[in-house]
Motif scaffolding. Structure first.
Motif, PDB file in Angstrom:
ATOM      1  N   ARG A  61     -68.571   2.539 -15.001  1.00 31.86           N
ATOM      2  CA  ARG A  61     -68.614   1.932 -16.703  1.00 31.86           C
ATOM      3  C   ARG A  61     -66.990   1.674 -16.674  1.00 31.86           C
ATOM      4  NH1 ARG A  61     -68.888   6.807 -20.816  1.00 31.86           N
ATOM      5  NH2 ARG A  61     -68.759   5.120 -22.097  1.00 31.86           N
ATOM      6  N   GLN A  62     -66.234   1.261 -16.033  1.00 33.89           N
ATOM      7  CA  GLN A  62     -65.060   0.592 -15.833  1.00 33.89           C
ATOM      8  C   GLN A  62     -65.304  -0.831 -15.207  1.00 33.89           C
ATOM      9  OE1 GLN A  62     -65.541   3.779 -14.108  1.00 33.89           O
ATOM     10  NE2 GLN A  62     -63.931   4.473 -15.679  1.00 33.89           N
ATOM     11  N   ARG A  63     -66.559  -1.301 -14.721  1.00 35.95           N
ATOM     12  CA  ARG A  63     -67.052  -2.567 -13.800  1.00 35.95           C
ATOM     13  C   ARG A  63     -67.134  -3.377 -15.311  1.00 35.95           C
ATOM     14  NH1 ARG A  63     -68.160  -3.304  -7.936  1.00 35.95           N
ATOM     15  NH2 ARG A  63     -66.641  -5.345  -9.112  1.00 35.95           N
ATOM     16  N   VAL A  64     -68.457  -2.621 -15.726  1.00 35.37           N
ATOM     17  CA  VAL A  64     -69.059  -3.351 -17.201  1.00 35.37           C
ATOM     18  C   VAL A  64     -68.102  -3.350 -18.099  1.00 35.37           C
ATOM     19  CG1 VAL A  64     -71.485  -2.415 -17.976  1.00 35.37           C
ATOM     20  CG2 VAL A  64     -71.150  -1.893 -15.555  1.00 35.37           C
ATOM     21  N   VAL A  65     -67.646  -2.592 -18.562  1.00 30.36           N
ATOM     22  CA  VAL A  65     -67.007  -3.119 -19.994  1.00 30.36           C
ATOM     23  C   VAL A  65     -66.366  -3.739 -19.357  1.00 30.36           C
ATOM     24  CG1 VAL A  65     -65.984  -1.850 -22.201  1.00 30.36           C
ATOM     25  CG2 VAL A  65     -67.392  -0.313 -20.719  1.00 30.36           C
ATOM     26  N   GLY A  66     -65.829  -4.803 -20.658  1.00 33.77           N
ATOM     27  CA  GLY A  66     -65.525  -5.664 -21.334  1.00 33.77           C
ATOM     28  C   GLY A  66     -65.697  -6.978 -20.237  1.00 33.77           C
ATOM     29  N   LEU A  67     -66.456  -7.146 -19.564  1.00 32.48           N
ATOM     30  CA  LEU A  67     -67.673  -8.278 -18.774  1.00 32.48           C
ATOM     31  C   LEU A  67     -67.993  -8.676 -19.763  1.00 32.48           C
ATOM     32  CD1 LEU A  67     -68.576  -8.721 -15.397  1.00 32.48           C
ATOM     33  CD2 LEU A  67     -70.725  -7.763 -16.221  1.00 32.48           C
ATOM     34  N   SER A  68     -67.710 -10.387 -19.785  1.00 30.23           N
ATOM     35  CA  SER A  68     -68.592 -11.262 -19.749  1.00 30.23           C
ATOM     36  C   SER A  68     -70.274 -11.675 -20.104  1.00 30.23           C
ATOM     37  CB  SER A  68     -67.351 -12.636 -20.459  1.00 30.23           C
ATOM     38  OG  SER A  68     -68.418 -14.058 -21.294  1.00 30.23           O
ATOM     39  N   MET A  69     -70.971 -11.714 -20.610  1.00 24.92           N
ATOM     40  CA  MET A  69     -72.317 -12.088 -20.525  1.00 24.92           C
ATOM     41  C   MET A  69     -72.203 -13.912 -19.877  1.00 24.92           C
ATOM     42  SD  MET A  69     -74.933  -8.347 -21.888  1.00 24.92           S
ATOM     43  CE  MET A  69     -75.582  -8.786 -20.403  1.00 24.92           C
ATOM     44  N   SER A  70     -71.371 -13.496 -20.559  1.00 26.24           N
ATOM     45  CA  SER A  70     -71.640 -16.095 -20.911  1.00 26.24           C
ATOM     46  C   SER A  70     -71.642 -16.045 -19.192  1.00 26.24           C
ATOM     47  CB  SER A  70     -71.028 -15.918 -21.415  1.00 26.24           C
ATOM     48  OG  SER A  70     -71.080 -15.995 -23.489  1.00 26.24           O
ATOM     49  N   TYR A  71     -70.514 -15.483 -18.620  1.00 25.26           N
ATOM     50  CA  TYR A  71     -70.245 -16.114 -16.691  1.00 25.26           C
ATOM     51  C   TYR A  71     -71.271 -14.365 -16.057  1.00 25.26           C
ATOM     52  CZ  TYR A  71     -67.205 -18.235 -19.906  1.00 25.26           C
ATOM     53  OH  TYR A  71     -66.896 -18.640 -21.086  1.00 25.26           O
ATOM     54  N   ILE A  72     -71.829 -13.880 -16.533  1.00 23.95           N
ATOM     55  CA  ILE A  72     -72.505 -13.280 -14.906  1.00 23.95           C
ATOM     56  C   ILE A  72     -73.268 -14.299 -14.083  1.00 23.95           C
ATOM     57  CG2 ILE A  72     -72.642 -10.758 -16.517  1.00 23.95           C
ATOM     58  CD1 ILE A  72     -75.176 -11.654 -16.817  1.00 23.95           C
ATOM     59  N   PRO A  73     -73.735 -13.763 -13.142  1.00 21.69           N
ATOM     60  CA  PRO A  73     -74.798 -15.253 -12.333  1.00 21.69           C
ATOM     61  C   PRO A  73     -75.650 -15.071 -12.261  1.00 21.69           C
ATOM     62  CG  PRO A  73     -73.013 -13.720 -10.853  1.00 21.69           C
ATOM     63  CD  PRO A  73     -72.573 -12.536 -12.463  1.00 21.69           C
ATOM     64  N   ASP A  74     -76.527 -14.274 -13.061  1.00 14.53           N
ATOM     65  CA  ASP A  74     -77.761 -13.842 -13.233  1.00 14.53           C
ATOM     66  C   ASP A  74     -78.355 -13.545 -14.739  1.00 14.53           C
ATOM     67  OD1 ASP A  74     -80.524 -13.236 -13.393  1.00 14.53           O
ATOM     68  OD2 ASP A  74     -80.706 -11.894 -11.881  1.00 14.53           O
TER      69      ASP A  74
END
Length: 266
Positions: free
Chosen positions: A50-63
């Motif tokens: 959860r620590q790595r997922v929360v805060g992630l910007s989906m605009s910049y995910i590779p997939d």
């Protein structure tokens, strides 16, 4: 604290408990495509935390394959995605089934979306394995069916159809079609039907066998019957069936000798 305020807090707590304890993956995205929360089930699906997922910007995910569905939900319309997805935090690829729903405030304005995610990797793998197995079964069935109606060219102008096992109306129909095609293709003058491997036939099947012989005659081929077991012969006699001029022989060798002799006379 007022009753209404307490009710709001109780509702929020129930939602939080349901969110945390859900067996399926859940995550919440704000209007800027940022993941503001997720549950442990989603982290497990993504092989992450959860620590790595929360805060992630989906605009910049590779997939970016799930982004159209997320954007549609953020625009106010529920959307879904099903297919391969590679986790941005672990790099592992899964088959994801995602359904995204808009989150609205009291005035109806979309303030984010919540997405439900299921890992369908094992299910799709099983589906593919079952489909592959079905393909194998179909191929085997086609082979068995072909072997069940072997047409042998035993001499120039002479074909032999050895019949083995139980025969029914469907199988006789198949044999007739296969035999007539072979007769026309090979321009056969004689067709030997060898029933040595058949122990029992019913009335309907016997009638269809007679039709098989008559069909061969219609295309100018003489059908020879050999290997007729006593039980099969008794079936034909007991129901008063006439062979209608069909020549019968004891063995396939006798039938072949007769056909060769007749060909030599022509």
């Amino acid at each position: 604290m007022t009753t209404s305020a307490r009710d709001v807090l109780d509702t929020a707590e129930r939602f939080r408990l349901a969110f945390e304890g859900a067996a399926i993956g859940l995550f919440v995205v704000d209007p800027d495509r940022r993941v503001v929360d997720c549950n442990d089930a989603l982290a497990k699906i993504l092989h992450s935390s959860r620590q790595r997922v929360v805060g992630l910007s989906m605009s910049y995910i590779p997939d970016q394959r799930i982004i159209p569905a997320v954007d549609q939900a953020l625009a106010g319309t529920p959307a879904s995605y099903q297919g391969a997805y590679r986790s941005a935090t672990s790099g592992d690829e899964i088959i994801a089934v995602m359904n995204a729903t808009p989150i609205r405030d009291d005035s109806g304005v979309v303030v984010g979306c919540v997405a439900v995610v299921e890992d369908a990797t094992e299910r799709m793998k099983l589906h593919d394995e079952l489909r592959a197995q079905l393909d194998v079964v179909r191929a085997q069935s086609a082979t068995i069916q072909a072997l069940g109606t072997p047409i042998l060219k035993v001499w120039e102008g002479v074909l032999c159809l050895p019949v083995i096992g139980t025969i029914n109306r469907d199988r006789v129909t198949e044999m007739a079609e296969t035999m007539l095609q072979a007769i026309i293709r090979e321009r056969a003058k004689f067709a030997i039907i060898d029933l040595t491997g058949v122990e029992v036939v019913d009335t309907s099947t016997a009638q269809n066998l007679l039709q098989l012989f008559h069909s061969a005659r219609l295309v100018g081929t003489e059908a020879l019957l050999c290997g007729l077991r006593p039980a099969v012969a008794q079936t034909i006699v007991s129901f008063g069936m006439e062979l209608g001029g069909v020549r019968t022989m004891r063995t396939m060798q006798e039938a072949l000798r007769h056909a060769i002799d007749r060909l030599g006379e022509r």
